[in-house]
Design a protein around this motif. Structure first.
Motif, PDB file in Angstrom:
ATOM      1  N   LEU A  31      26.757  31.878  29.389  1.00  0.00           N
ATOM      2  CA  LEU A  31      27.524  32.653  30.374  1.00  0.00           C
ATOM      3  C   LEU A  31      28.678  31.852  30.966  1.00  0.00           C
ATOM      4  CD1 LEU A  31      24.687  34.648  32.166  1.00  0.00           C
ATOM      5  CD2 LEU A  31      26.410  35.519  30.583  1.00  0.00           C
ATOM      6  N   PRO A  32      28.491  30.566  31.331  1.00  0.00           N
ATOM      7  CA  PRO A  32      29.643  29.793  31.818  1.00  0.00           C
ATOM      8  C   PRO A  32      30.760  29.692  30.780  1.00  0.00           C
ATOM      9  CG  PRO A  32      27.612  28.686  32.420  1.00  0.00           C
ATOM     10  CD  PRO A  32      27.234  29.809  31.486  1.00  0.00           C
ATOM     11  N   ALA A  33      30.392  29.525  29.513  1.00  0.00           N
ATOM     12  CA  ALA A  33      31.413  29.450  28.455  1.00  0.00           C
ATOM     13  C   ALA A  33      32.126  30.787  28.302  1.00  0.00           C
ATOM     14  CB  ALA A  33      30.780  29.028  27.131  1.00  0.00           C
ATOM     15  N   LEU A  34      31.379  31.872  28.417  1.00  0.00           N
ATOM     16  CA  LEU A  34      31.984  33.206  28.330  1.00  0.00           C
ATOM     17  C   LEU A  34      32.956  33.424  29.485  1.00  0.00           C
ATOM     18  CD1 LEU A  34      32.104  35.982  26.953  1.00  0.00           C
ATOM     19  CD2 LEU A  34      30.171  36.662  28.375  1.00  0.00           C
ATOM     20  N   LEU A  35      32.569  33.043  30.696  1.00  0.00           N
ATOM     21  CA  LEU A  35      33.459  33.183  31.853  1.00  0.00           C
ATOM     22  C   LEU A  35      34.710  32.322  31.673  1.00  0.00           C
ATOM     23  CD1 LEU A  35      34.161  34.251  34.664  1.00  0.00           C
ATOM     24  CD2 LEU A  35      32.730  32.425  35.614  1.00  0.00           C
ATOM     25  N   ALA A  36      34.541  31.078  31.237  1.00  0.00           N
ATOM     26  CA  ALA A  36      35.693  30.198  31.028  1.00  0.00           C
ATOM     27  C   ALA A  36      36.635  30.773  29.977  1.00  0.00           C
ATOM     28  CB  ALA A  36      35.223  28.801  30.622  1.00  0.00           C
ATOM     29  N   SER A  37      36.072  31.346  28.930  1.00  0.00           N
ATOM     30  CA  SER A  37      36.883  31.970  27.882  1.00  0.00           C
ATOM     31  C   SER A  37      37.676  33.146  28.449  1.00  0.00           C
ATOM     32  CB  SER A  37      35.973  32.435  26.739  1.00  0.00           C
ATOM     33  OG  SER A  37      36.697  33.164  25.791  1.00  0.00           O
ATOM     34  N   GLN A  38      37.024  33.946  29.284  1.00  0.00           N
ATOM     35  CA  GLN A  38      37.693  35.105  29.886  1.00  0.00           C
ATOM     36  C   GLN A  38      38.802  34.659  30.840  1.00  0.00           C
ATOM     37  OE1 GLN A  38      37.061  38.192  28.876  1.00  0.00           O
ATOM     38  NE2 GLN A  38      38.695  38.941  30.157  1.00  0.00           N
ATOM     39  N   VAL A  39      38.569  33.576  31.580  1.00  0.00           N
ATOM     40  CA  VAL A  39      39.592  33.048  32.495  1.00  0.00           C
ATOM     41  C   VAL A  39      40.808  32.563  31.697  1.00  0.00           C
ATOM     42  CG1 VAL A  39      40.131  31.208  34.139  1.00  0.00           C
ATOM     43  CG2 VAL A  39      37.997  32.478  34.345  1.00  0.00           C
ATOM     44  N   ARG A  40      40.554  31.867  30.595  1.00  0.00           N
ATOM     45  CA  ARG A  40      41.671  31.402  29.771  1.00  0.00           C
ATOM     46  C   ARG A  40      42.467  32.580  29.206  1.00  0.00           C
ATOM     47  NH1 ARG A  40      37.897  27.628  28.228  1.00  0.00           N
ATOM     48  NH2 ARG A  40      37.355  28.773  26.341  1.00  0.00           N
ATOM     49  N   ALA A  41      41.780  33.638  28.835  1.00  0.00           N
ATOM     50  CA  ALA A  41      42.444  34.791  28.227  1.00  0.00           C
ATOM     51  C   ALA A  41      43.113  35.697  29.257  1.00  0.00           C
ATOM     52  CB  ALA A  41      41.439  35.602  27.410  1.00  0.00           C
ATOM     53  N   SER A  42      42.531  35.813  30.453  1.00  0.00           N
ATOM     54  CA  SER A  42      42.995  36.827  31.410  1.00  0.00           C
ATOM     55  C   SER A  42      43.017  36.327  32.846  1.00  0.00           C
ATOM     56  CB  SER A  42      42.059  38.047  31.341  1.00  0.00           C
ATOM     57  OG  SER A  42      41.927  38.520  30.042  1.00  0.00           O
ATOM     58  N   GLY A  43      43.276  35.060  33.079  1.00  0.00           N
ATOM     59  CA  GLY A  43      43.155  34.432  34.394  1.00  0.00           C
ATOM     60  C   GLY A  43      43.608  35.233  35.595  1.00  0.00           C
ATOM     61  N   ALA A  44      44.826  35.732  35.599  1.00  0.00           N
ATOM     62  CA  ALA A  44      45.365  36.426  36.771  1.00  0.00           C
ATOM     63  C   ALA A  44      45.094  37.930  36.753  1.00  0.00           C
ATOM     64  CB  ALA A  44      46.865  36.183  36.877  1.00  0.00           C
ATOM     65  N   ARG A  45      44.568  38.438  35.642  1.00  0.00           N
ATOM     66  CA  ARG A  45      44.292  39.874  35.555  1.00  0.00           C
ATOM     67  C   ARG A  45      43.069  40.241  36.377  1.00  0.00           C
ATOM     68  NH1 ARG A  45      44.191  41.243  29.484  1.00  0.00           N
ATOM     69  NH2 ARG A  45      43.659  43.270  30.323  1.00  0.00           N
ATOM     70  N   ILE A  46      42.960  41.491  36.752  1.00  0.00           N
ATOM     71  CA  ILE A  46      41.874  41.962  37.607  1.00  0.00           C
ATOM     72  C   ILE A  46      40.553  41.954  36.848  1.00  0.00           C
ATOM     73  CG2 ILE A  46      40.972  43.936  38.889  1.00  0.00           C
ATOM     74  CD1 ILE A  46      43.911  44.695  39.454  1.00  0.00           C
ATOM     75  N   ALA A  47      39.553  41.322  37.475  1.00  0.00           N
ATOM     76  CA  ALA A  47      38.207  41.280  36.902  1.00  0.00           C
ATOM     77  C   ALA A  47      37.325  42.355  37.526  1.00  0.00           C
ATOM     78  CB  ALA A  47      37.583  39.911  37.126  1.00  0.00           C
ATOM     79  N   MET A  48      37.491  42.577  38.837  1.00  0.00           N
ATOM     80  CA  MET A  48      36.687  43.591  39.531  1.00  0.00           C
ATOM     81  C   MET A  48      37.405  44.058  40.787  1.00  0.00           C
ATOM     82  SD  MET A  48      33.626  41.396  41.299  1.00  0.00           S
ATOM     83  CE  MET A  48      33.293  40.278  39.962  1.00  0.00           C
ATOM     84  N   ARG A  49      36.957  45.207  41.238  1.00  0.00           N
ATOM     85  CA  ARG A  49      37.505  45.786  42.473  1.00  0.00           C
ATOM     86  C   ARG A  49      36.352  46.156  43.393  1.00  0.00           C
ATOM     87  NH1 ARG A  49      40.751  48.362  38.402  1.00  0.00           N
ATOM     88  NH2 ARG A  49      42.924  47.771  38.647  1.00  0.00           N
ATOM     89  N   GLU A  50      36.625  46.093  44.702  1.00  0.00           N
ATOM     90  CA  GLU A  50      35.627  46.447  45.703  1.00  0.00           C
ATOM     91  C   GLU A  50      36.341  47.177  46.836  1.00  0.00           C
ATOM     92  OE1 GLU A  50      32.485  44.185  48.637  1.00  0.00           O
ATOM     93  OE2 GLU A  50      34.273  43.122  47.994  1.00  0.00           O
ATOM     94  N   LYS A  51      35.750  48.254  47.288  1.00  0.00           N
ATOM     95  CA  LYS A  51      36.336  48.993  48.408  1.00  0.00           C
ATOM     96  C   LYS A  51      35.779  48.424  49.707  1.00  0.00           C
ATOM     97  CE  LYS A  51      38.020  53.597  48.888  1.00  0.00           C
ATOM     98  NZ  LYS A  51      37.862  54.993  48.490  1.00  0.00           N
ATOM     99  N   LYS A  52      36.678  47.983  50.586  1.00  0.00           N
ATOM    100  CA  LYS A  52      36.291  47.397  51.864  1.00  0.00           C
ATOM    101  C   LYS A  52      37.090  48.087  52.952  1.00  0.00           C
ATOM    102  CE  LYS A  52      35.678  42.873  53.964  1.00  0.00           C
ATOM    103  NZ  LYS A  52      35.853  41.437  53.780  1.00  0.00           N
ATOM    104  N   PHE A  53      36.391  48.752  53.864  1.00  0.00           N
ATOM    105  CA  PHE A  53      37.033  49.506  54.934  1.00  0.00           C
ATOM    106  C   PHE A  53      38.016  50.534  54.383  1.00  0.00           C
ATOM    107  CE2 PHE A  53      36.162  45.263  56.864  1.00  0.00           C
ATOM    108  CZ  PHE A  53      35.110  45.665  57.680  1.00  0.00           C
ATOM    109  N   GLY A  54      37.668  51.132  53.250  1.00  0.00           N
ATOM    110  CA  GLY A  54      38.483  52.179  52.653  1.00  0.00           C
ATOM    111  C   GLY A  54      39.678  51.675  51.846  1.00  0.00           C
ATOM    112  N   ILE A  55      39.812  50.363  51.717  1.00  0.00           N
ATOM    113  CA  ILE A  55      40.941  49.779  50.984  1.00  0.00           C
ATOM    114  C   ILE A  55      40.389  48.980  49.809  1.00  0.00           C
ATOM    115  CG2 ILE A  55      42.910  48.198  51.104  1.00  0.00           C
ATOM    116  CD1 ILE A  55      42.979  48.804  54.141  1.00  0.00           C
ATOM    117  N   TRP A  56      40.926  49.223  48.632  1.00  0.00           N
ATOM    118  CA  TRP A  56      40.467  48.511  47.447  1.00  0.00           C
ATOM    119  C   TRP A  56      40.927  47.064  47.487  1.00  0.00           C
ATOM    120  CZ3 TRP A  56      36.795  50.069  44.381  1.00  0.00           C
ATOM    121  CH2 TRP A  56      36.534  51.433  44.282  1.00  0.00           C
TER     122      TRP A  56
END
Length: 96
Positions: A31-56
């Protein structure tokens, strides 16, 4: 180094680069290697979103990597080591 890592802090970039050694296979083995691979491929791209106080709120792959490393360091500091079993119980939230 990918352009997404250019604006990351030096410690995040160094940790990402050390986390997963170069492999022949395109499938990371841990899993750490998979995460590192994803960071190298898509570092600044959105990984997840969360709604907080009605704002994403968005979290990039670099931010997820840092949160994951912070959690791992905290668990290590609490005495958890390789091979130990840990259960995390909570809502499906980025901080959990």
């Amino acid at each position: 180094m990918k352009s997404e890592l250019r604006n990351a802090s030096p410690s995040v970039v160094a940790n990402v680069e050390r986390s997963a050694p170069a492999r022949e296979s395109s499938d990371p083995a841990t899993l750490p290697a998979l995460l590192a691979s994803q960071v190298r491929a898509s570092g600044a791209r959105i990984a997840m979103r969360e709604k907080k106080f009605g704002i994403w709120q968005t979290y990039s792959w670099l931010e997820v990597s840092k949160l994951t490393r912070d959690l791992a360091c905290g668990l290590s500091q609490a005495g958890v080591s390789r091979g130990d079993h840990v259960a995390l119980i909570g809502g499906n939230r980025p901080r959990l």
